[in-house]
Design a protein around this motif. Structure first.
Motif, mmCIF file in Angstrom:
data_model
loop_
_atom_site.group_PDB
_atom_site.id
_atom_site.type_symbol
_atom_site.label_atom_id
_atom_site.label_comp_id
_atom_site.label_asym_id
_atom_site.label_seq_id
_atom_site.Cartn_x
_atom_site.Cartn_y
_atom_site.Cartn_z
ATOM 1 N N MET A 122 1.072 -1.121 0.216
ATOM 2 C CA MET A 122 0.311 -0.169 -0.048
ATOM 3 C C MET A 122 0.780 1.479 -0.076
ATOM 4 O O MET A 122 2.035 1.558 0.332
ATOM 5 N N ARG A 123 0.708 2.307 -0.771
ATOM 6 C CA ARG A 123 0.908 3.445 -0.702
ATOM 7 C C ARG A 123 0.041 4.699 0.351
ATOM 8 O O ARG A 123 -1.016 4.367 -0.908
ATOM 9 N N ALA A 124 0.524 5.406 -0.111
ATOM 10 C CA ALA A 124 -0.252 6.849 0.246
ATOM 11 C C ALA A 124 0.181 8.116 -0.515
ATOM 12 O O ALA A 124 1.464 8.136 -0.461
ATOM 13 N N TYR A 125 -0.827 9.132 -0.664
ATOM 14 C CA TYR A 125 -0.538 9.835 -0.786
ATOM 15 C C TYR A 125 -1.359 10.924 -0.874
ATOM 16 O O TYR A 125 -2.415 10.874 -0.973
ATOM 17 N N GLU A 126 -0.753 12.018 -0.715
ATOM 18 C CA GLU A 126 -1.584 13.820 -0.648
ATOM 19 C C GLU A 126 -2.017 14.469 -2.226
ATOM 20 O O GLU A 126 -0.359 14.510 -2.566
ATOM 21 N N LEU A 127 -2.734 14.722 -2.332
ATOM 22 C CA LEU A 127 -3.209 15.554 -3.636
ATOM 23 C C LEU A 127 -3.838 16.663 -3.343
ATOM 24 O O LEU A 127 -4.846 16.865 -2.254
ATOM 25 N N MET A 128 -3.429 17.494 -3.682
ATOM 26 C CA MET A 128 -3.265 19.133 -3.617
ATOM 27 C C MET A 128 -4.148 19.783 -5.244
ATOM 28 O O MET A 128 -3.344 19.436 -6.022
ATOM 29 N N ILE A 129 -5.691 20.309 -4.931
ATOM 30 C CA ILE A 129 -6.240 19.953 -6.546
ATOM 31 C C ILE A 129 -6.460 21.963 -6.043
ATOM 32 O O ILE A 129 -6.676 22.399 -4.719
ATOM 33 N N ILE A 130 -5.560 23.010 -6.587
ATOM 34 C CA ILE A 130 -6.350 24.742 -6.674
ATOM 35 C C ILE A 130 -7.062 24.258 -8.215
ATOM 36 O O ILE A 130 -6.868 24.509 -9.005
ATOM 37 N N PHE A 139 -3.220 3.442 6.971
ATOM 38 C CA PHE A 139 -3.233 2.203 6.464
ATOM 39 C C PHE A 139 -3.868 0.984 7.357
ATOM 40 O O PHE A 139 -3.997 -0.415 7.379
ATOM 41 N N GLY A 140 -4.871 1.648 8.679
ATOM 42 C CA GLY A 140 -5.448 1.289 9.159
ATOM 43 C C GLY A 140 -4.938 0.671 10.040
ATOM 44 O O GLY A 140 -4.009 0.703 10.479
ATOM 45 N N GLU A 141 -5.311 -0.426 11.208
ATOM 46 C CA GLU A 141 -5.371 -1.350 12.377
ATOM 47 C C GLU A 141 -3.708 -1.633 12.532
ATOM 48 O O GLU A 141 -2.252 -2.032 12.757
ATOM 49 N N GLU A 142 -3.603 -2.428 11.032
ATOM 50 C CA GLU A 142 -2.160 -3.438 10.753
ATOM 51 C C GLU A 142 -1.610 -3.036 10.213
ATOM 52 O O GLU A 142 -0.741 -3.304 10.611
ATOM 53 N N ALA A 143 -0.937 -1.565 10.052
ATOM 54 C CA ALA A 143 0.150 -0.909 9.551
ATOM 55 C C ALA A 143 0.552 0.069 10.820
ATOM 56 O O ALA A 143 1.080 0.983 10.550
ATOM 57 N N ALA A 144 0.300 -0.038 11.926
ATOM 58 C CA ALA A 144 0.591 0.975 13.085
ATOM 59 C C ALA A 144 1.511 0.821 13.375
ATOM 60 O O ALA A 144 1.734 -0.186 13.528
ATOM 61 N N PRO A 145 1.897 1.410 14.174
ATOM 62 C CA PRO A 145 3.521 1.175 14.577
ATOM 63 C C PRO A 145 2.782 0.291 16.196
ATOM 64 O O PRO A 145 1.928 0.681 16.760
ATOM 65 N N ALA A 146 3.866 -0.233 16.318
ATOM 66 C CA ALA A 146 3.365 -1.270 17.682
ATOM 67 C C ALA A 146 4.291 -0.501 18.603
ATOM 68 O O ALA A 146 5.237 0.548 19.107
ATOM 69 N N SER A 147 3.123 -0.657 19.761
ATOM 70 C CA SER A 147 3.428 0.443 21.241
ATOM 71 C C SER A 147 4.516 -0.174 21.584
ATOM 72 O O SER A 147 4.805 -2.177 21.836
ATOM 73 N N VAL A 155 -10.224 7.373 -2.020
ATOM 74 C CA VAL A 155 -9.619 8.388 -1.067
ATOM 75 C C VAL A 155 -9.801 7.775 0.687
ATOM 76 O O VAL A 155 -11.225 8.220 1.005
ATOM 77 N N ALA A 156 -9.338 8.828 0.864
ATOM 78 C CA ALA A 156 -9.208 8.527 2.670
ATOM 79 C C ALA A 156 -10.014 9.425 3.132
ATOM 80 O O ALA A 156 -10.550 9.391 3.812
ATOM 81 N N THR A 157 -9.666 10.223 2.590
ATOM 82 C CA THR A 157 -9.723 11.904 3.320
ATOM 83 C C THR A 157 -10.158 13.116 2.158
ATOM 84 O O THR A 157 -9.244 13.126 1.410
ATOM 85 N N THR A 158 -11.033 13.819 2.300
ATOM 86 C CA THR A 158 -11.348 14.844 1.312
ATOM 87 C C THR A 158 -11.707 16.227 2.208
ATOM 88 O O THR A 158 -13.008 16.284 3.139
ATOM 89 N N ASP A 159 -10.592 17.188 1.934
ATOM 90 C CA ASP A 159 -10.285 18.545 3.091
ATOM 91 C C ASP A 159 -10.893 19.617 1.871
ATOM 92 O O ASP A 159 -9.599 19.569 1.230
ATOM 93 N N LYS A 160 -11.982 20.324 1.646
ATOM 94 C CA LYS A 160 -12.402 21.215 1.067
ATOM 95 C C LYS A 160 -11.485 22.055 1.825
ATOM 96 O O LYS A 160 -12.401 22.524 2.497
#
Length: 114
Positions: free
Chosen positions: A1-9, A104-112, A37-42
């Protein structure tokens, strides 16, 4: 899995329905390539630091995307050709930052510790 941030003007003169249409089309393209798309922030209308294409304001949208795809070339091509888009930028988030944001959800969360 890869995570991206996309800014659109987008052009600030556009109607809300057109802006939502660009966001929806972008989300559909991400889904078609196996991502989501995990989040959309206008962010809304903001003034540019300098004039771009004879415009002084734009409508900012930031999307957080998680996908199995190696890149977002189709989305990049769509936004580059879309007349509504003033500028856009896609960055790959470092895995540590994506995990911190919970993309990434819980599976990729850093171990405590402990």
């Amino acid at each position: 899995m890869r995570a991206y941030e996309l800014m659109i003007i987008l052009d600030a003169e556009l109607e809300e329905s057109v802006i939502q249409g660009v966001i929806n089309r972008t989300s559909e393209m991400v889904s078609a390539s196996g991502g989501n798309v995990a989040t959309t922030d206008k962010w809304g209308r903001r003034r540019f630091a300098y004039e771009i294409d004879h415009k002084t304001e734009g409508f900012y949208v930031v999307l957080e995307i998680v996908t199995e795809a190696q890149n977002l070339d189709d989305v990049d091509r769509f936004l580059r050709l879309a007349d509504e888009t003033v500028r856009h930028k896609i960055i790959r988030l470092p895995d540590k930052e994506a995990a911190r944001r919970g993309l990434f959800g819980e599976e990729a969360a850093p171990a405590s510790a402990g």
